[in-house]
Design an enzyme around this catalytic site. Structure first.
Site, PDB file in Angstrom:
ATOM      1  CB  SER A  52      -1.059   0.274   1.120  1.00 10.85           C
ATOM      2  OG  SER A  52      -0.198   0.022   2.807  1.00 10.85           O
ATOM      3  CG  HIS A  93      -0.498  -5.570   3.928  1.00 14.56           C
ATOM      4  ND1 HIS A  93      -0.944  -4.939   4.966  1.00 14.56           N
ATOM      5  CD2 HIS A  93      -0.360  -4.643   2.958  1.00 14.56           C
ATOM      6  CE1 HIS A  93       0.241  -4.046   4.120  1.00 14.56           C
ATOM      7  NE2 HIS A  93       0.182  -4.500   2.851  1.00 14.56           N
ATOM      8  CD  GLU A 132      -0.589  -2.050   8.919  1.00 13.52           C
ATOM      9  OE1 GLU A 132       0.002  -1.662   9.763  1.00 13.52           O
ATOM     10  OE2 GLU A 132      -0.338  -1.565   7.767  1.00 13.52           O
ATOM     11  CD  GLU A 156       1.772  -5.035   7.648  1.00 10.37           C
ATOM     12  OE1 GLU A 156       1.947  -4.902   9.065  1.00 10.37           O
ATOM     13  OE2 GLU A 156       1.861  -4.100   6.860  1.00 10.37           O
ATOM     14  CG  ASP A 161      -2.416   1.891   8.676  1.00 11.31           C
ATOM     15  OD1 ASP A 161      -2.904   2.785   7.773  1.00 11.31           O
ATOM     16  OD2 ASP A 161      -0.871   2.003   7.865  1.00 11.31           O
ATOM     17  CD  GLU A 217       0.868   3.814   9.905  1.00  6.42           C
ATOM     18  OE1 GLU A 217       0.809   3.372  10.872  1.00  6.42           O
ATOM     19  OE2 GLU A 217       0.795   3.148   8.848  1.00  6.42           O
ATOM     20  CG  ASP A 257       1.973   5.204   6.160  1.00 10.44           C
ATOM     21  OD1 ASP A 257       2.978   4.996   5.478  1.00 10.44           O
ATOM     22  OD2 ASP A 257       1.840   4.019   5.540  1.00 10.44           O
ATOM     23  CE  LYS A 276       5.438   2.027   6.314  1.00 14.23           C
ATOM     24  NZ  LYS A 276       4.208   2.107   5.480  1.00 14.23           N
ATOM     25  CG  HIS A 306       6.745  -3.496   9.485  1.00 13.63           C
ATOM     26  ND1 HIS A 306       5.885  -4.922   9.519  1.00 13.63           N
ATOM     27  CD2 HIS A 306       5.698  -2.786   9.521  1.00 13.63           C
ATOM     28  CE1 HIS A 306       4.786  -4.788   9.200  1.00 13.63           C
ATOM     29  NE2 HIS A 306       4.378  -3.224   9.454  1.00 13.63           N
ATOM     30  CE  LYS A 326       2.438   0.112   9.907  1.00 15.72           C
ATOM     31  NZ  LYS A 326       1.354   0.487   9.550  1.00 15.72           N
TER      32      LYS A 326
HETATM   33  C1  2PG Z   1       1.358   0.194   5.930  1.00 12.23           C
HETATM   34  C2  2PG Z   1       2.433  -0.636   5.459  1.00 12.23           C
HETATM   35  C3  2PG Z   1       3.222  -1.121   6.788  1.00 12.23           C
HETATM   36  P1  2PG Z   1       3.329  -1.246   3.363  1.00 12.23           P
HETATM   37  O1  2PG Z   1       0.590   1.027   5.115  1.00 12.23           O
HETATM   38  O2  2PG Z   1       1.886   1.081   7.369  1.00 12.23           O
HETATM   39  O3  2PG Z   1       2.594  -1.579   7.879  1.00 12.23           O
HETATM   40  O4  2PG Z   1       2.371  -1.527   4.376  1.00 12.23           O
HETATM   41  O5  2PG Z   1       4.244  -1.462   3.292  1.00 12.23           O
HETATM   42  O6  2PG Z   1       2.235  -2.721   2.209  1.00 12.23           O
HETATM   43  O7  2PG Z   1       2.827  -0.346   2.773  1.00 12.23           O
HETATM   44 MG    MG Z   2       0.244   2.845   6.768  1.00 10.71          MG
END
Ligand code: 2PG
Ligand code: MG
Length: 436
Positions: free
Chosen positions: A39, A159, A168, A211, A246, A292, A317, A342, A370, A393
């Site tokens: 995502s 996911h 999440e 995850e 999230d 989030e 994010d 990230k 992560h 996380k």
């Molecule tokens: C998120 C992440 C990690 P992705 O959205 O926060 O949990 O997902 O790495 O797929 O962007």
């Molecule tokens: Mg996110």
């Protein structure tokens, strides 16, 4: 002195190719593996993929590997820059060598692998642990504060294969007294959750998502939260474990509306106002401490409006992509009060640290993360410790690539205690751990 830099194509936790980099100095060879998201935010640094459909479905990273070996390695070795003392200059060189705003020339995956491996080699060259190296790079003060782990125990969104739109649903043992105890509590709730899920939906529902969290046949956020209420209560942790969500809402935002049934052939479109009401009712009924990406990366007005009305941690994010430009914009617009960190969203360790420090300067929190496509590389455990962000996380307490980070954090805690260093646990102070 960097003696050599080598790269190779290896696999991530979803079975897709990723970049591995080895940096060799006199002290030895130091390795890094690059994570990859599903995502992803539209403004993230670009991950270079080969786009050859017949090889790895177009996801090969041989081009990125070649960029490391044929473009980056000769220039970096020739520069004479030293790992250990010159991380900021190394990262600036990588950024300049790429020359684009989003690292689309050399690829953020190629660049990040080199940046991470140089940091690891740098720590070794100074004879200090990676977390201490990163602490010095960031300018964070001591004492060390171990983070609250946010375990993503129920997977939805892109996911997992269930109908759940929200990506999440996490548990956070804020009432633990150490990272080691927090991991135990998280693991116990996770194992209990499995029993609750199996009892309710049958053994097939114990399958897990990207995850490591379960992905039972639920579709509504309150169903996910009810499962968590049950599992934490069964473990006797109702007061000590809080929840976080999230939704990763950029994934289901189309034409100004949020489609909560985007994984089905029907739709359940909510206006931003209606989605806000849904969040408010969830916040009223469950012990949620962090939200989030409740709104999409381009729905700035909703962020600003919601931020006025609530005082839980609001993390950007996709909105911020670990980039000082968007962190600044979000602060100007009062859109959120926390940055998700990230490393592959921006592509170098130095830039990720700058984004975190800018967030701190606004009195925000920083939440280390992560990616859904991970590797066994545990680098982010050292980042969260070094930058003292107070929480991270890394998925469920399950699957090797997820537990690698939690295990590393427990190792760090053990090591610090053995050295007689002050080592606190962020606990309920997770939002302000950098100020403790
Ligand atoms: C998120 C992440 C990690 P992705 O959205 O926060 O949990 O997902 O790495 O797929 O962007
Ligand atoms: Mg996110």
């Amino acid at each position: 002195m960097i003696r050599s830099i080598q790269a190779a194509q290896r696999l991530d936790s979803r079975g897709n190719p990723t970049v591995q980099v080895d940096v060799t100095i006199d002290r030895g060879t130091f390795r890094a593996l690059v994570p990859s998201g599903a995502s992803t935010g539209a403004n993230e640094a670009v991950e270079l993929r080969d786009e050859k459909p017949s090889v790895y479905g177009g996801k090969g990273v041989e081009t990125a590997v070649q960029k490391v070996e044929q473009v980056i390695a000769p220039v970096l070795i020739e520069s004479g820059l030293r790992v250990g003392t010159d991380q900021k200059k190394i990262d600036a060189l990588l950024k300049d060598l790429d020359g684009t705003k989003n690292k689309s020339n050399l690829g953020a995956n190629a660049i990040l692998g080199v940046s991470m491996a140089c940091a690891r080699a740098g720590a070794a060259s100074l004879d200090i642990p990676l977390y201490e190296f990163l602490r010095r790079e960031s300018g964070a003060q001591k004492p060390y504060v171990m983070p609250v782990p946010f375990f993503n125990v129920l997977n939805g969104g892109v996911h997992s294969g269930n109908k759940m739109a929200f990506q999440e649903t996490m548990i956070a043992p804020v009432g633990a007294t150490s990272i080691t105890e927090a991991v135990r509590m998280g693991s116990e709730v996770y194992q209990q959750l499995k029993k609750v899920v199996v009892k309710k939906f049958g053994p097939a529902a114990a399958g897990i998502g990207d995850e490591g969290g379960f992905a039972p046949p639920i579709s509504q956020p309150h169903e996910a939260l009810d499962l968590l209420v049950q599992a934490t209560a069964d473990c006797g942790y109702s007061d000590r474990v809080k929840f976080a969500i999230d939704p990763a809402s950029s994934e289901f935002f189309r034409n100004g509306k949020y489609n909560l049934r985007f994984k089905e052939s029907t739709s359940d479109n909510r206006t931003p106002k209606q989605l806000m009401e849904l969040y408010h009712s969830l916040l009223q009924n469950y012990p949620i401490i962090l939200l989030e990406d409740p709104f999409a990366e381009n729905d700035w007005n909703s962020w600003t409006e919601f931020n006025k009305e609530c005082n839980l941690e609001l993390v950007g994010d996709d909105l911020l992509v670990t980039n000082t430009k968007y962190v600044q914009e979000a602060n100007d617009k009062k859109a959120c009060d926390s940055m998700l960190l990230k490393i592959n969203q921006i592509g170098t360790i130095t830039e990720a640290i700058s984004a975190a420090n800018l967030a701190y300067s606004f009195n925000w929190s920083v939440f280390v993360s992560h990616r859904s496509g991970e590797t066994t590389d545990d680098f982010i455990a050292d980042i969260v410790t070094g930058l003292r962000t107070g929480h991270l996380k890394s998925g469920a307490p399950c699957r090797g690539e997820r537990v690698a980070k939690y295990n590393r954090l427990m190792d760090i805690e053990t090591e610090l205690k053995a050295k007689g260093e002050t080592c606190l646990y962020a606990g309920t102070q997770f939002r302000v751990a950098h100020k403790i």
